[in-house]
Design a protein around this motif. Sequence first.
Motif, short mmCIF file in Angstrom:
data_model
loop_
_atom_site.label_atom_id
_atom_site.label_comp_id
_atom_site.label_asym_id
_atom_site.label_seq_id
_atom_site.Cartn_x
_atom_site.Cartn_y
_atom_site.Cartn_z
N UNK A 146 -1.56 -0.57 -3.20
CA UNK A 146 -2.45 -1.99 -3.04
C UNK A 146 -1.28 -3.27 -2.95
N UNK A 147 -1.71 -4.30 -2.76
CA UNK A 147 -0.96 -5.43 -2.25
C UNK A 147 -1.23 -6.66 -3.05
N UNK A 148 -0.14 -7.33 -4.04
CA UNK A 148 -0.51 -8.14 -5.05
C UNK A 148 -0.77 -9.59 -3.96
N UNK A 149 -1.81 -10.15 -4.26
CA UNK A 149 -2.04 -11.54 -3.27
C UNK A 149 -2.56 -12.50 -4.42
N UNK A 150 -1.92 -12.78 -5.62
CA UNK A 150 -1.94 -13.76 -6.36
C UNK A 150 -0.81 -14.79 -6.46
N UNK A 151 0.21 -14.22 -5.66
CA UNK A 151 1.45 -15.10 -5.61
C UNK A 151 2.30 -14.92 -6.78
N UNK A 152 1.99 -13.90 -7.64
CA UNK A 152 2.94 -13.67 -8.93
C UNK A 152 4.13 -12.83 -8.42
N UNK A 153 5.19 -12.90 -9.04
CA UNK A 153 6.56 -12.12 -8.68
C UNK A 153 7.35 -11.92 -9.98
N UNK A 154 8.29 -11.10 -9.83
CA UNK A 154 9.15 -10.67 -11.03
C UNK A 154 10.43 -10.61 -10.69
N UNK A 155 11.42 -10.62 -11.61
CA UNK A 155 12.81 -10.28 -11.34
C UNK A 155 13.21 -8.98 -12.29
N UNK A 156 13.44 -7.73 -11.95
CA UNK A 156 13.65 -6.52 -12.82
C UNK A 156 14.83 -5.90 -12.56
N UNK A 157 15.18 -5.02 -13.40
CA UNK A 157 16.48 -4.08 -13.35
C UNK A 157 16.12 -2.96 -12.56
N UNK A 158 14.74 -2.47 -12.61
CA UNK A 158 14.35 -1.14 -12.30
C UNK A 158 13.34 -1.12 -10.97
N UNK A 159 13.43 -0.37 -9.95
CA UNK A 159 12.49 -0.30 -9.06
C UNK A 159 11.11 -0.04 -9.55
N UNK A 160 10.99 1.04 -10.60
CA UNK A 160 9.75 1.22 -10.88
C UNK A 160 8.81 0.07 -11.59
N UNK A 161 9.58 -1.09 -12.19
CA UNK A 161 9.10 -2.21 -12.76
C UNK A 161 8.35 -3.15 -11.64
N UNK A 162 8.97 -2.92 -10.52
CA UNK A 162 8.38 -3.77 -9.27
C UNK A 162 7.15 -2.92 -8.92
N UNK A 163 7.31 -1.73 -8.94
CA UNK A 163 5.74 -0.55 -8.65
C UNK A 163 4.65 -1.32 -9.70
N UNK A 164 5.16 -1.43 -10.89
CA UNK A 164 4.07 -1.56 -12.01
C UNK A 164 3.56 -3.18 -11.69
N UNK A 165 4.38 -3.91 -11.54
CA UNK A 165 3.67 -5.28 -11.15
C UNK A 165 2.89 -5.42 -10.08
N UNK A 166 3.11 -4.48 -9.11
CA UNK A 166 2.49 -4.84 -7.65
C UNK A 166 0.88 -3.88 -7.95
N UNK A 167 0.92 -2.96 -8.72
CA UNK A 167 -0.24 -2.00 -8.95
C UNK A 167 -1.08 -2.90 -9.58
N UNK A 168 -0.69 -3.48 -10.85
CA UNK A 168 -1.48 -4.37 -11.87
C UNK A 168 -1.85 -5.64 -10.93
N UNK A 169 -1.20 -6.24 -10.30
CA UNK A 169 -1.35 -7.49 -9.55
C UNK A 169 -2.39 -6.98 -8.59
N UNK A 170 -2.62 -5.79 -7.86
CA UNK A 170 -3.53 -5.63 -6.92
C UNK A 170 -4.86 -5.08 -7.29
N UNK A 171 -5.01 -4.75 -8.59
CA UNK A 171 -6.17 -4.13 -9.30
C UNK A 171 -6.70 -5.29 -10.18
N UNK A 172 -5.85 -6.17 -10.75
CA UNK A 172 -6.25 -7.24 -11.64
C UNK A 172 -5.68 -8.53 -11.31
#
Length: 324
Positions: A211-237
């Motif tokens: 899914x795609x995050x469409x609410x404009x939120x973004x993060x800055x993290x040290x692991x690629x998996x954290x970006x994946x977690x942000x995107x999936x949570x943002x897309x579903x919630x």
Amino acid sequence: MAQHRHKRETPARPRLSRLPRAVQVAAPLAVVATLSAVTMGVLAAEPATSDDLLASSGSQSTARAAADSEPGAGRPSALSADPTADPTADPTAGSALRRRDESPVSRSRTRSAARAEAAREELAVDRRARRLAREVGDTMWTTEVLNLWEGPSEKSDKMGVIGELEQVAVTGRQQMGRTQVVVDGQSRWVTSGYLVEDKPKPEPEGPSLGGVCSNGSAIDAGRASLYEIHDVVCANWPEVTSYGTWRGDGEHGQGRAIDIMVSGSTGWAIAEFLRTNYAALGIEYIIYAQKIWSVERSGEGWRGMSDRGSVTANHYDHVHVTVY
């Protein structure tokens, strides 16, 4: 000289032996008595007409001729051996006697004939049921992908499948937990428990990976998996817009932790979704509402934690996720 008289001499006849007079009288009397007794017996009997005598004579002649032509002619039959038997008492007596000489009917042939008759009856019932289904137009809906069976028995052959939420014509026949349906003009059977009269409403799709995050939120993290977690949570919630990553302590300082700022039932929905997909997202452990779940102790489920003194410290206002 004396004159002699000439005598005529006759030849001498031999003398017959004479029976005693009593014997001579008794013999004729015995003959007369015998004839009298026979005559009285005939007169005492019921007189038979000439037609009866002719019919009896003809029947006896025909019966003797038929008996002579049959196998085993000349042997006494069970019927003739019984002087009291009445051949008119049971019309099937003669047939029963004749059947003794016939070969017995094979039981396997009898069973085969019965099975064939049952199959014909089943086909006739099947045809009537399919015709009735077309005329009445009764239908039901499938709730799952169902196997199509040739018959109601568990030993029936599988004839394909029918999809979920498909409308099918039903005949009204139910046997052994299965319902007869008509698919492409053919009689088939499906499990009865997965048919309903009204079309089911499709369940809303739950959260999924991607899914795609469409609410404009973004993060800055040290692991690629954290970006994946942000995107999936943002897309579903998409209602969740606040995330925390870098901080100066512990795993946040290492760049491998994220805080998802949420509370209540939505927080639990996110925490359970991440726990279910921990392997795909590289998650080591999750904390929410003073409970923790970790891969190392996954068999224990969610475990309670000690009170740290505040809502934030006890993770009631955010879901904490640490990745490897």
